[in-house]
Design an enzyme around this catalytic site. Structure first.
Site, PDB file in Angstrom:
ATOM      1  N   SER A 182     -37.036  91.556  78.236  1.00 54.30           N
ATOM      2  CA  SER A 182     -36.714  92.646  77.906  1.00 54.30           C
ATOM      3  C   SER A 182     -36.722  93.754  78.469  1.00 54.30           C
ATOM      4  CB  SER A 182     -38.149  92.538  77.231  1.00 54.30           C
ATOM      5  OG  SER A 182     -38.554  93.987  76.127  1.00 54.30           O
ATOM      6  N   TYR A 197     -46.870  91.452  76.025  1.00 55.96           N
ATOM      7  CA  TYR A 197     -45.845  90.651  75.736  1.00 55.96           C
ATOM      8  C   TYR A 197     -45.359  91.202  76.941  1.00 55.96           C
ATOM      9  CZ  TYR A 197     -41.154  92.080  73.891  1.00 55.96           C
ATOM     10  OH  TYR A 197     -40.406  92.201  73.800  1.00 55.96           O
ATOM     11  N   LYS A 201     -42.879  88.663  78.692  1.00 54.57           N
ATOM     12  CA  LYS A 201     -41.459  88.692  79.226  1.00 54.57           C
ATOM     13  C   LYS A 201     -40.485  89.044  80.861  1.00 54.57           C
ATOM     14  CE  LYS A 201     -40.131  88.964  75.447  1.00 54.57           C
ATOM     15  NZ  LYS A 201     -39.151  87.954  74.338  1.00 54.57           N
ATOM     16  N   THR A 232     -35.083  97.085  64.767  1.00 50.88           N
ATOM     17  CA  THR A 232     -35.162  95.802  64.518  1.00 50.88           C
ATOM     18  C   THR A 232     -36.757  96.143  63.304  1.00 50.88           C
ATOM     19  OG1 THR A 232     -36.749  95.105  66.121  1.00 50.88           O
ATOM     20  CG2 THR A 232     -34.175  94.562  65.830  1.00 50.88           C
TER      21      THR A 232
END
Length: 292
Positions: A182, A197, A201, A232
């Site tokens: 990401s 997160y 990544k 998304t």
């Protein structure tokens, strides 16, 4: 007197993959050569998190490029079976199946990969989309919340890559592993707090380099894709309206990415067109990481 440094030898049990040659250049020209370069005909692919969003679109792309089979691994059995059925109906020349798997469970992942090998004779491609995210201020984040995101996004990616690589090495024909990193692995998100997160990544990015360095001798290529803000389910909802406005303002192309806009990169990295690409990350982010 210091001890002598041991000599390290790197065996190459699998011959390095040759460069792509539409060679029979006399017989393969023009559009035929272009199609052959990106063809996945006869390949067997596993896609984790393949039941929706970016993962499902990647499954479509793989089938469009003639994989023999795509196997979806996801934790939600109902959604997964429905997604596989849609793919079977839309792409009758390929095969789409589903297995309910928690990517953090080594035994379950290994069992699923072994089942693919038993049915199809090997694994050629792994694309690992399975991941989770939860915005939470670092001051309030529990250890459990920290560990859960790293377990799925980082450890889960390794478990799946390792299982696929073992199958590829045993089959002696190499393969392509594509992990989903990401832009959050390159720089901290703004304005949402995502420390767990982001760290997960960033770990994927280094894991790709490490695995590519180790597994190249088996003919296994390992790369990653770093999506920007994509359209998304993770980025939907009225509660994110202000965030989306900021993301779009900071993106040079002035919009959020469509769910199918990773597909070209997926096919590049899985096909002969990307046969000399390994250990690298490709950003598909509308340019947001290019500016401060």
């Amino acid at each position: 007197m210091s001890a002598p440094v041991p000599k390290i030898e790197f065996a190459r049990p699998t011959a390095p993959p040759p460069p792509f040659q539409p060679q029979d250049k006399d017989n393969v020209q023009g559009e035929s050569a272009a199609s052959a370069r990106f063809s996945l005909k006869g390949k067997v692919a596993i896609v984790t998190g393949g039941s929706g969003g970016l993962g499902l679109e990647a499954c479509r792309a793989l089938l469009e490029h003639s994989v023999a089979a795509v196997v979806l691994l996801d934790i939600n059995a109902t959604v997964g079976e429905a997604a596989a059925e849609v793919l079977r109906n839309n792409y009758p020349t390929g095969t789409a199946t589903f297995a309910a798997v928690d990517v953090t469970n080594t035994e379950a992942v290994t069992t699923a990969v072994n089942a693919v090998v038993k049915v199809w004779g090997g694994v050629d491609i792994l694309v690992a989309f399975a991941g989770i995210v939860k915005s939470e201020d670092a001051l309030d984040m529990s250890q459990a919340a920290w560990e859960r995101v790293l377990d799925v996004n980082l450890t889960g990616s390794f478990i799946c890559a390792q299982a696929a690589a073992k199958a590829m090495e045993a089959g002696g024909r190499g393969g392509s592993i594509v992990l989903i990193a990401s832009i959050s692995g390159h720089a901290a998100n703004f304005p949402q707090p995502h420390v767990n997160y982001n760290v997960s990544k960033a770990g994927v990015l280094m894991m790709v380099k490490s695995l590519a360095a180790e597994w190249g001798r088996y003919g296994i290529r390992v790369n990653s894709i770093s999506p920007g803000y994509m359209n998304t389910v993770l980025n939907e909802g009225d509660g994110l309206n202000d965030h989306r406005k900021i993301w779009i303002e900071r993106t040079p192309l002035g919009r959020i990415g469509g769910v199918d806009e990773l597909n070209g990169t997926v096919i590049l990295l899985c096909s002969d067109a990307g046969k000399f690409i390994t250990g690298t990350d490709i950003k598909v982010d509308g340019g947001i990481s290019a500016s401060i």
